[in-house]
Design an enzyme around this catalytic site. Structure first.
Site, PDB file in Angstrom:
ATOM      1  N   LYS A  76       0.868  -1.180   0.000  1.00 18.58           N
ATOM      2  CA  LYS A  76       0.000   0.000   0.000  1.00 18.58           C
ATOM      3  C   LYS A  76       0.909   1.236   0.000  1.00 18.58           C
ATOM      4  O   LYS A  76       1.927   1.256   0.711  1.00 18.58           O
ATOM      5  CB  LYS A  76      -0.887  -0.041   1.249  1.00 18.58           C
ATOM      6  CG  LYS A  76      -1.910   1.077   1.342  1.00 18.58           C
ATOM      7  CD  LYS A  76      -2.812   0.875   2.554  1.00 18.58           C
ATOM      8  CE  LYS A  76      -3.864   1.958   2.692  1.00 18.58           C
ATOM      9  NZ  LYS A  76      -4.757   1.757   3.850  1.00 18.58           N
ATOM     10  N   SER A 151      -9.679   2.038   2.914  1.00 16.89           N
ATOM     11  CA  SER A 151      -8.804   2.781   2.049  1.00 16.89           C
ATOM     12  C   SER A 151      -7.823   1.920   1.257  1.00 16.89           C
ATOM     13  O   SER A 151      -7.209   2.422   0.326  1.00 16.89           O
ATOM     14  CB  SER A 151      -8.019   3.787   2.886  1.00 16.89           C
ATOM     15  OG  SER A 151      -7.197   3.114   3.831  1.00 16.89           O
ATOM     16  N   SER A 175      -9.927  -0.492   7.065  1.00 18.05           N
ATOM     17  CA  SER A 175      -9.373  -0.429   5.707  1.00 18.05           C
ATOM     18  C   SER A 175      -8.678  -1.684   5.197  1.00 18.05           C
ATOM     19  O   SER A 175      -8.269  -1.716   4.042  1.00 18.05           O
ATOM     20  CB  SER A 175      -8.407   0.743   5.595  1.00 18.05           C
ATOM     21  OG  SER A 175      -9.136   1.931   5.507  1.00 18.05           O
TER      22      SER A 175
HETATM   23  N1  GLN Z   1     -13.297   4.306   6.535  1.00 18.49           N
HETATM   24  C1  GLN Z   1     -12.566   4.684   7.692  1.00 18.49           C
HETATM   25  C2  GLN Z   1     -12.127   6.118   7.574  1.00 18.49           C
HETATM   26  O1  GLN Z   1     -12.397   6.698   6.593  1.00 18.49           O
HETATM   27  C3  GLN Z   1     -11.397   3.781   7.917  1.00 18.49           C
HETATM   28  C4  GLN Z   1     -10.230   4.082   7.073  1.00 18.49           C
HETATM   29  C5  GLN Z   1      -9.040   3.259   7.436  1.00 18.49           C
HETATM   30  O2  GLN Z   1      -9.149   2.234   8.087  1.00 18.49           O
HETATM   31  N2  GLN Z   1      -7.870   3.749   7.051  1.00 18.49           N
HETATM   32  O3  GLN Z   1     -11.525   6.673   8.436  1.00 18.49           O
END
Ligand code: GLN
Length: 483
Positions: A76, A151, A175
């Site tokens: 990532k 994400s 995410s």
């Molecule tokens: N959807 C969550 C957010 O927008 C989690 C994102 C994540 O785990 N990086 O914060």
């Protein structure tokens, strides 16, 4: 060759059925051919990959072995990679080449993994759809009109489309698990502190945790083994020995106590997903597990608490991107204030700006007690709920998401609608617990995930349950049409 799992690749390499160089070339060609449809990579690292593949082949020829020796993966794009662009999905870091490797990157490289590239992601890991990336949205290989989740959407789409067997990802509020659910993968968020955060660009430091995304629990065990461990460079890393995750995959589930929270089956859950979750419960019962209804009474407060704490930490973490030390700098600043304002205004996208503002507000004098402190108290209640539940059960089971992957753009004008989709995943981050999502079936041709949560450092138990489930089901083996 692209259908092989990490475990199968390790066997193939050991038996000299193919070399890492051959495999790497095959997958790079497949990425070149198919990724334009998905947009799952921000950067490809072909030269590095071929060099690492040849080195891995040479190490094997010298008698070395190892499950990751010569295995192709991707990172990532928030794991720092020395000399390679590390963008975090943001214009702010579009020109940033990291001066060092993240611990996770260095550990996997030392184990002989081959880095094919850096995967697309929501900007600074903020999002659930991979639509906030400066590099454009990622498409879900199961239906190109739908989001892959976020994400870590790039890592998920690439692995689901068989562009590579596994990838690293991070999970601040879901995410890893949510994109795993949306693309029919297995993804594990480890216990907070299990995997080093050093060189992992911070979103919300008390919630962020790196982990594996792969097609099977067996492969998650292999990749986690290479990622986990104490790191003196990360002050929140925990000095606990790393167990052999592959060794416990075949433990019996007889007598395993699985808790199913009654709050999980509320009105917000798609009834078709509820049915698939009940099917997975029946499957685990057949394997000897005992089901018990439990309660997580404070779950309803978790989303508001998370969406105060995560932006608060983000507003602090992202203050370092000021146009002076890192990343984007505006043209012809009039003075220092103009430099800050325009560099940040131009470098950050709308979702990141929204969160910085929400976070700065929640932390400001006068509002700190009302928002941030209150959210921290809720966080403790959420953790206490889990501690009480784990006195009665070994594992908690439920859906990973209330709905399957939505259409691209469907939630763009309503950020809160997207935040609500995180209801099942964020509690594990607030409590620091490990969680896993695994394939449990399909709704309208889109994958559905079942989530398992365990007490601290019981990643091995999660992988064990998921592996046994996968030996008796075939959801995880389904391949999206066209890939
Ligand atoms: N959807 C969550 C957010 O927008 C989690 C994102 C994540 O785990 N990086 O914060």
């Amino acid at each position: 060759m692209h259908q092989l799992t990490l475990a199968e690749i390790a066997r193939g390499l050991a038996d000299k059925k193919f070399s890492s160089e051959e495999l790497t070339k095959t997958l790079l060609a497949r990425i070149a051919q198919l990724d334009p449809q998905l947009n799952s990579f921000i950067s490809l690292t072909e030269d590095l990959a071929l060099q690492q593949a040849k080195a891995a082949d040479a190490r094997r020829a010298n008698g070395e072995s190892g499950a990751l020796l010569g295995a192709p993966i991707a990172h990532k794009d928030l794991f720092c990679t020395q000399g390679i662009r590390t963008s975090c999905g943001s214009k702010m870091l579009d020109n940033f080449k990291a001066p060092y490797d993240a611990t996770v990157v260095a550990k996997l490289a030392a184990a002989g993994a081959v880095t094919l590239g850096k995967t697309n992601m929501d900007e600074f890991a903020m999002g659930s759809a991979n639509e906030s990336s400066y590099y454009g949205p990622v498409k879900n290989p199961w239906n190109l009109e739908h989001v892959p989740g976020g994400s870590s959407g790039g890592s998920a789409a690439a692995v689901a489309a068989r562009l590579l067997p596994a990838a690293t990802a991070t999970d601040t509020g879901g995410s890893i698990r949510q994109p795993a659910a949306f693309t029919n993968l297995t993804g594990l968020k480890p216990t907070y502190g299990r995997v080093s955060r050093w060189g992992m660009i911070a979103y919300a430091s008390s919630l962020d945790q790196g982990g594996p995304l792969a097609r099977t629990a067996e492969d998650c065990a292999i990749l986690l083994q290479g990622m986990a461990g104490f790191d003196t460079n990360d002050s929140t890393s925990i000095d606990e020995p790393v167990p052999d995750y592959s060794a416990s995959l075949n433990d019996s589930l007889k007598g395993l106590r699985i808790g199913v929270p009654k709050e999980y089956f509320s009105a917000g859950l798609d009834p078709r997903i509820a049915e698939l979750i009940h099917n997975s419960i029946k499957e685990l019962e057949k394997l000897g597990a005992v089901i018990k209804e439990i309660s997580l009474p404070n779950m309803q407060h978790a989303i508001p608490a998370y969406y105060v704490i995560a932006p608060a930490e983000a507003s602090s973490n992202l203050s370092r991107f000021d146009g002076v030390r890192f990343g984007h700098r505006c043209a012809d600043p009039k003075n220092l204030e103009d430099l800050y304002k325009r560099s940040r205004g131009e470098g950050f996208g709308p979702e990141v700006q929204r969160r910085i503002m929400v976070g700065a507000y929640a932390l400001s004098a006068g509002y700190y007690d009302a928002y941030y402190l209150k959210a921290q108290k809720i966080r403790r209640l959420v953790k206490n709920d889990f501690m009480a539940a784990f006195n009665e059960v070994d594992i908690i089971l439920g859906p990973t998401t209330p709905n399957p992957a939505w259409k691209l753009g469907a939630k763009n004008s309503d950020p809160v609608a997207a935040y609500l989709e995180d209801v099942y995943t964020i509690t594990a981050n607030l409590a620091g617990l490990p969680g896993l999502s695994m394939p449990a079936g399909f709704v309208d041709g889109l994958p559905v995930g079942v989530q398992l949560l365990a007490p601290y450092f019981q990643e091995g138990r999660l992988l064990n349950v998921a592996h046994q489930y996968q030996l008796n089901t075939d959801w995880h083996t389904r391949t999206p049409t066209g890939f």
